[in-house]
Design an enzyme around this catalytic site. Structure first.
Site, mmCIF file in Angstrom:
data_model
loop_
_atom_site.group_PDB
_atom_site.id
_atom_site.type_symbol
_atom_site.label_atom_id
_atom_site.label_comp_id
_atom_site.label_asym_id
_atom_site.label_seq_id
_atom_site.Cartn_x
_atom_site.Cartn_y
_atom_site.Cartn_z
ATOM 1 C CG ASN A 9 31.884 -75.206 -3.606
ATOM 2 O OD1 ASN A 9 30.727 -74.981 -3.237
ATOM 3 N ND2 ASN A 9 32.303 -74.982 -4.850
ATOM 4 C CE LYS A 11 31.789 -78.056 -6.763
ATOM 5 N NZ LYS A 11 32.398 -78.623 -7.954
ATOM 6 C CG HIS A 94 33.161 -72.619 -8.422
ATOM 7 N ND1 HIS A 94 32.749 -73.455 -9.437
ATOM 8 C CD2 HIS A 94 33.865 -73.384 -7.555
ATOM 9 C CE1 HIS A 94 33.192 -74.679 -9.178
ATOM 10 N NE2 HIS A 94 33.863 -74.664 -8.048
ATOM 11 C CD GLU A 96 30.742 -76.419 -10.341
ATOM 12 O OE1 GLU A 96 30.058 -76.061 -9.368
ATOM 13 O OE2 GLU A 96 31.510 -77.406 -10.311
ATOM 14 C CD GLU A 162 37.895 -74.931 -7.298
ATOM 15 O OE1 GLU A 162 37.863 -75.682 -6.324
ATOM 16 O OE2 GLU A 162 36.869 -74.529 -7.870
ATOM 17 N N GLY A 168 35.267 -82.319 -10.486
ATOM 18 C CA GLY A 168 34.195 -83.303 -10.561
ATOM 19 C C GLY A 168 34.446 -84.399 -11.583
ATOM 20 C CB SER A 203 39.303 -84.700 -8.689
ATOM 21 O OG SER A 203 38.248 -84.578 -9.643
HETATM 22 P P1 13P Z 1 35.407 -81.529 -6.797
HETATM 23 O O1 13P Z 1 36.263 -81.671 -5.550
HETATM 24 O O2 13P Z 1 34.094 -82.215 -6.665
HETATM 25 O O3 13P Z 1 36.174 -81.879 -8.034
HETATM 26 O O4 13P Z 1 35.051 -79.967 -6.912
HETATM 27 C C1 13P Z 1 36.061 -79.032 -6.790
HETATM 28 C C2 13P Z 1 35.446 -77.686 -6.713
HETATM 29 O O5 13P Z 1 34.879 -77.203 -7.675
HETATM 30 C C3 13P Z 1 35.502 -76.983 -5.433
HETATM 31 O O6 13P Z 1 35.090 -75.667 -5.558
#
Ligand code: 13P
Length: 240
Positions: A9, A11, A94, A96, A162, A168, A203
């Site tokens: 992803n 982002k 997601h 976010e 997740e 993150g 992560s």
């Molecule tokens: P990170 O791997 O940067 O923690 O992000 C995970 C994520 O949100 C994947 O969709």
């Protein structure tokens, strides 16, 4: 069907030249991979990455999809538009989007039904916040997100667990915690949509991926930060 899926992803990262460079590096590194590989890119990269992926084992996806067919929905992108530029997967729900853009279980469900209707493979994300985990509400939260989010849905639906506190932050769930929580998720989703792949995200990186993927319930990964570097992403792709 349960299968190993390693999905990136990106982002809101990767300008045109960066996306191209990444693909040029990644393609030879993963050509013999045994798993399904997906890159969920920003909308603006989808067509470029799709063109570079032709003839390879890399699939392309979006990070969201509109629940409407078309019309007066300023700023939205439809499933048909995504398919036209080469996407075959899309992330839905997601954390976010839930945290910053007002996504709810109901809108997740609408987007999911639309993706399935239009033939996009959905990757539906669920996960609890730190407050929910510490307050003993993990199972209640996940059960709600899954039963509301998957209502009336049928088809090939990939689930990603997740935990919000692991995204993150560099604070990965331990393999045991992730495994236990995914086992709980599997108990809820199997009667609803049948046997499916459930990925871990949060992560995950080149150093810790194998210990997570060794766990019996974890079918694959949804990777943020470590999917921006071709060498790191390919190490995760090649995990046993
Ligand atoms: P990170 O791997 O940067 O923690 O992000 C995970 C994520 O949100 C994947 O969709």
């Amino acid at each position: 069907m349960r299968r190993r899926i390693i999905a990136g992803n990106w982002k809101m990262n990767m300008l045109k030249s960066e996306a191209k460079q990444f693909m040029v590096e990644l393609i030879p590194l993963v050509k013999d991979a045994k798993c399904e590989i997906v890159l969920c890119t920003p909308y603006t990269d989808i067509h470029r990455v799709y063109k570079l992926s032709l003839g390879t084992n890399i699939g392309v996806g979006a990070q969201n999809v509109s629940w409407a067919d078309k019309g007066a929905f300023t700023g939205e992108i439809s499933a048909d538009m995504l398919k036209e530029v080469g996407a075959s997967y899309c992330i839905i729900g997601h954390s976010e989007r839930r945290a910053y853009f007002g996504e709810t279980d109901e809108s997740v469900n609408k987007r999911l039904l639309q993706a399935l209707k239009c033939g996009l493979k959905p990757i539906v994300c669920v996960g609890e916040t730190l407050d929910e985990r510490e307050g003993g509400l993990t199972e209640k939260t996940l059960a709600r997100q899954l039963t509301e989010g998957l209502k009336g849905a049928e088809g090939d639906i990939i689930i990603a667990y997740e935990p919000v506190w692991a995204i993150g932050t560099g604070r990965t769930a331990t393999p045991e915690t992730a495994n236990e929580t995914i086992a709980f998720i599997r108990k809820i989703v199997t009667p609803l949509i049948g046997e499916t792949s459930i990925l871990y995200g949060g992560s995950m990186n080149a150093a810790n991926a194998q210990s997570l993927l060794d766990m019996s319930e974890i079918d694959g990964g949804l990777i943020g930060g470590a999917s921006l570097k071709s060498a790191d992403f390919s190490i995760i792709v090649h995990c046993k």
